[in-house]
Design a protein around this motif. Structure first.
Motif, PDB file in Angstrom:
ATOM      1  N   ALA A 346      49.915  48.304  47.556  1.00  0.00           N
ATOM      2  CA  ALA A 346      50.174  47.708  46.239  1.00  0.00           C
ATOM      3  C   ALA A 346      48.959  47.786  45.319  1.00  0.00           C
ATOM      4  CB  ALA A 346      50.594  46.249  46.391  1.00  0.00           C
ATOM      5  N   ASN A 347      47.761  47.969  45.885  1.00  0.00           N
ATOM      6  CA  ASN A 347      46.554  48.059  45.064  1.00  0.00           C
ATOM      7  C   ASN A 347      46.270  49.486  44.597  1.00  0.00           C
ATOM      8  OD1 ASN A 347      45.795  45.928  47.448  1.00  0.00           O
ATOM      9  ND2 ASN A 347      45.053  45.245  45.479  1.00  0.00           N
ATOM     10  N   SER A 361      48.400  49.687  38.494  1.00  0.00           N
ATOM     11  CA  SER A 361      48.826  49.575  39.868  1.00  0.00           C
ATOM     12  C   SER A 361      50.266  50.062  39.958  1.00  0.00           C
ATOM     13  CB  SER A 361      48.733  48.128  40.308  1.00  0.00           C
ATOM     14  OG  SER A 361      49.600  47.365  39.525  1.00  0.00           O
ATOM     15  N   LYS A 364      54.859  47.898  39.082  1.00  0.00           N
ATOM     16  CA  LYS A 364      55.008  46.560  38.514  1.00  0.00           C
ATOM     17  C   LYS A 364      55.792  46.607  37.207  1.00  0.00           C
ATOM     18  CE  LYS A 364      52.291  44.959  41.806  1.00  0.00           C
ATOM     19  NZ  LYS A 364      50.853  45.074  41.861  1.00  0.00           N
ATOM     20  N   LEU A 424      53.073  40.520  43.301  1.00  0.00           N
ATOM     21  CA  LEU A 424      52.152  40.549  42.164  1.00  0.00           C
ATOM     22  C   LEU A 424      50.718  40.226  42.582  1.00  0.00           C
ATOM     23  CD1 LEU A 424      54.468  38.994  39.452  1.00  0.00           C
ATOM     24  CD2 LEU A 424      53.662  41.345  39.589  1.00  0.00           C
ATOM     25  N   GLN A 425      50.540  39.547  43.732  1.00  0.00           N
ATOM     26  CA  GLN A 425      49.175  39.322  44.228  1.00  0.00           C
ATOM     27  C   GLN A 425      48.733  40.478  45.130  1.00  0.00           C
ATOM     28  OE1 GLN A 425      48.262  36.760  42.472  1.00  0.00           O
ATOM     29  NE2 GLN A 425      50.457  36.578  42.118  1.00  0.00           N
ATOM     30  N   ASN A 426      49.521  41.533  45.175  1.00  0.00           N
ATOM     31  CA  ASN A 426      49.184  42.744  45.928  1.00  0.00           C
ATOM     32  C   ASN A 426      49.204  42.561  47.447  1.00  0.00           C
ATOM     33  OD1 ASN A 426      48.856  44.283  43.616  1.00  0.00           O
ATOM     34  ND2 ASN A 426      46.675  43.818  43.442  1.00  0.00           N
TER      35      ASN A 426
HETATM   36  C1  LIG Z   1      46.656  44.248  42.059  1.00  0.00           C
HETATM   37  O1  LIG Z   1      46.177  45.570  42.082  1.00  0.00           O
HETATM   38  C2  LIG Z   1      46.088  46.185  40.807  1.00  0.00           C
HETATM   39  C3  LIG Z   1      45.639  47.623  41.008  1.00  0.00           C
HETATM   40  O2  LIG Z   1      44.476  47.707  41.752  1.00  0.00           O
HETATM   41  C4  LIG Z   1      45.112  45.404  39.916  1.00  0.00           C
HETATM   42  O3  LIG Z   1      45.095  45.978  38.632  1.00  0.00           O
HETATM   43  C5  LIG Z   1      45.577  43.956  39.845  1.00  0.00           C
HETATM   44  O4  LIG Z   1      44.644  43.203  39.109  1.00  0.00           O
HETATM   45  C6  LIG Z   1      45.723  43.372  41.230  1.00  0.00           C
HETATM   46  N1  LIG Z   1      46.267  42.021  41.128  1.00  0.00           N
HETATM   47  C7  LIG Z   1      45.624  40.956  41.602  1.00  0.00           C
HETATM   48  C8  LIG Z   1      46.297  39.655  41.414  1.00  0.00           C
HETATM   49  O5  LIG Z   1      44.542  41.043  42.160  1.00  0.00           O
END
Ligand SMILES: *[C@@H]1O[C@H](CO)[C@@H](O)[C@H](O)[C@H]1NC(C)=O
Ligand SMILES: *[C@@H]1O[C@H](CO)[C@@H](O)[C@H](O)[C@H]1NC(C)=O
Ligand SMILES: *[C@@H]1O[C@H](CO)[C@@H](O)[C@H](O)[C@H]1NC(C)=O
Ligand SMILES: *[C@@H]1O[C@H](CO)[C@@H](O)[C@H](O)[C@H]1NC(C)=O
Length: 583
Positions: A346-347, A361, A364, A424-426
């Protein structure tokens, strides 16, 4: 070795190392840098330039030493060091990303009698692909990866290591500063730069990106006319065909001054070859077993200047739990924190998003309302302290996606909201499951009979915890109360949950399920209000209607008219999903 070669993008070079700690030693840093250079670039290349050994002693003072090539014992202190204050800006202002995706279906023939030959056949097939990449017949097409821009530079074709003059070069001549002496073969990467000077966001996400496509079946001008030819290779024994699916995805960094053809020959081709070798090594042990699905992903972790590329084995299933050791070792190697996901799928960087502007990312792109509680009226608890869900969620409610679950689907919708939070928190890249998929999971784990799928049967807190465990690997705490009247007694515990876990809670009681997003609690008076997100809403996704109708709002156990929000003659279960304390 191989893993390191594919982890760091080609185009960055290791020129030194930093040793830190009380007994840090410049010689050790020099040694580490040389060793890494040899791993990455080979014995000879690794030793052919001076390297920097830096030490940070306890005092925090940095000292730099240089060690000449070939003389590993010589150390000379550097007395003047120029520091780049905005290193990220420097890197992305002067360079760009070059990316090449190459899916390959590799045919491997092997004799049925002696399957040990399959490995040899596989290695030969990989070698053949590497040779083809370097072949003068291979054609590489380069284009700017930004589909939102109207006037992009024309794509460039590189054939056999040279720019193809048959490509449309009409609009590149303004670049030819040297007039007649301009050599089209030295056309630099900056040709594809679309970022305007002075742009604010210099980061991997905003970098200029050149997309490279490999075209093997080039239809070059053929000197002689020919007929199709079929070749017949007799097999000694009964043979079988194994088609191995390979997905290559190389991300490199190029200085904007680098000629485009060098970006292909020195970065992309060696990058593809390294990935093929890495894949070969990880696939060989189990080639005939369960078909391995290994796919590269690119990440841009915080405080790491360059992107990284990691191979993940996808056949483990969706919870990604099996990969936790792989991720943990990468977190160690990159100095990343261990309490949150930064290298989950997810990241990963999603380059397809560039087509719609902005690299971000994955997946989403949902159109559902998020974080509907922001901006709602206060709870009315005087002197209370508010503890809320941490991070974004999506609002799921009745009748969404044209699916009429009115009267039975509220717990399913609450579960969907909870899963959206994990997405959404990956923590996960799975899609939010439909009612049917939720039912299917309960059948798969043996909690329900197959006839359950497709029914309008209610589910409760326990079923939700099963599904969260199966789909996300998330564990839950359950709180039971015998009557809605007892819920205010749990306020302190709920406040603690929002502060330490921060996940949305599902409340089930009687026939109704709600999502709890926070509490407002005055410890002294015991006064408490609950921030309820109500899945029973049947209207359109109109924030004003939702807030004005109280579908997301603060509820007291007993409202100003003396009405009870929680029923006194009903049991209540609260499901508290626990935030995974892992990478
Ligand atoms: C989830 O991953 C995306 C891509 O790396 C990043 O832009 C986003 O901030 C991340 N979300 C959180 C809540 O860390
Ligand atoms: C299978 O092939 C290998 C080498 O390719 C050979 O050493 C071995 O003896 C063969 N085994 C059988 C059963 O034929
Ligand atoms: C794409 O091009 C547009 C217009 O030239 C530009 O404003 C935008 O920043 C570019 N996006 C990326 C991600 O490079
Ligand atoms: C949804 O289903 C219920 C019960 O089956 C029915 O009463 C209601 O009219 C339906 N609503 C819509 C919008 O179709």
């Amino acid at each position: 070795t191989v893993e390191l070669r594919t982890l760091i993008p080609k185009g960055f070079e290791v020129i030194g190392a930093l040793a830190y700690g009380a007994d840090a030693d410049a010689q050790a840093a020099v040694y580490a840098a040389r060793r890494l250079r040899k791993l990455l670039y080979g014995e000879e290349e690794g030793d052919n330039r001076p390297v920097i050994g830096a030490v940070a002693a306890g005092s925090g003072e940095l000292k730099f030493f240089v060690s000449e090539s070939g003389k590993s014992n010589s150390l000379e202190e550097v007395d003047s060091v120029v520091e780049e204050e905005h290193s990220e800006k420097y890197v992305w202002e002067n360079g760009c990303l070059v990316r090449c995706e190459l899916p390959i279906k590799l045919p491997v023939y092997y004799p049925l009698k002696n399957t040990s030959d399959v490995e040899k056949a596989f290695v030969r097939a990989i070698e053949a692909v590497v040779a083809k990449l370097r072949d003068s017949q291979a054609v590489y097409m380069l284009e700017a990866l930004n589909k939102t821009s109207m006037d992009l530079p024309a794509p460039i074709v590189i054939r056999g290591g040279h720019l193809d003059f048959r490509a449309d070069l009409s609009n590149i001549w303004p670049l030819a500063e040297g007039g007649d002496n301009f050599d089209v073969n030295s056309l630099p990467c900056s040709y594809f730069s679309v970022i305007s000077k002075g742009s604010s966001g210099f980061s991997v996400e905003n970098a200029d990106t050149i997309q490279v496509s490999v075209l093997f079946n080039s239809l070059g001008p053929s000197s002689a006319s020919a007929v199709p030819v079929a070749e017949y290779i007799p097999a000694q024994d009964e043979a079988r065909l194994l088609v191995v699916d390979i997905k290559l995805d190389v991300l490199c960094y190029a200085s904007k001054k680098l000629p485009l053809r060098h970006a292909v020959s020195r970065l992309i081709i060696p990058g593809l070859a390294d990935q093929l070798n890495a894949l070969q090594n990880s696939m060989l042990p189990n080639l005939l077993g369960q078909h391995p699905q290994i796919k590269p992903y690119h990440f841009s972790p915080p405080h790491v200047l360059h992107p990284i590329t990691v191979f993940y084995e996808l056949s483990f299933g969706e919870t990604e739990m099996k990969q936790v050791e792989v991720r943990r070792s990468l977190h160690t190697r990159l100095g990343l924190p261990f309490d949150r996901p930064l290298l989950r799928i997810a990241n990963a960087l999603d380059f397809s998003k560039l087509k719609n502007g902005g690299l971000g990312s994955q997946q989403k792109g949902s159109t559902l309302l998020r974080d509907v509680h922001i901006g709602i009226p206060n709870s009315g608890v005087s002197g209370g302290s508010v503890s809320l869900v941490q991070g974004s969620y999506e609002y799921f409610h009745y009748l969404q996606d044209g699916f009429n679950d009115s009267g039975w689907g509220c717990a399913y919708r609450s579960l969907q909201t909870i899963i959206s939070w994990f997405r959404l928190q990956n923590y996960s890249s799975i899609e939010v499951p439909s009612h049917r998929e939720i039912q299917q999971s309960l059948v798969e784990i043996g909690d329900k009979d197959p006839s359950f799928v497709g029914t309008r049967d209610w589910i409760g807190a326990i079923e939700l915890s099963f599904v969260l465990d199966k789909l996300l690997g998330v564990t839950c705490k359950v709180i039971n109360v015998r009557s809605g009247a007892e819920l205010p007694e749990k306020c302190r515990e709920l406040a603690l949950h929002f502060e330490t876990q921060g996940t949305p809670i599902m409340i089930g009681g009687g026939v109704l399920a709600y999502t709890l997003l926070g509490v407002d609690y005055n410890e002294a008076s015991g006064d408490c209000a609950f921030l309820i997100l109500d899945p029973h809403y049947t209207g359109t996704d109109d924030l004003k209607k939702i807030v004005n109708g109280g579908w997301c709002g603060w509820k007291k156990a007993v409202d100003s008219k003396g009405k009870n929000f929680f029923l006194h003659d009903k049991f209540y279960n609260l499901l508290l999903p626990q935030r995974p304390n892992m990478v």
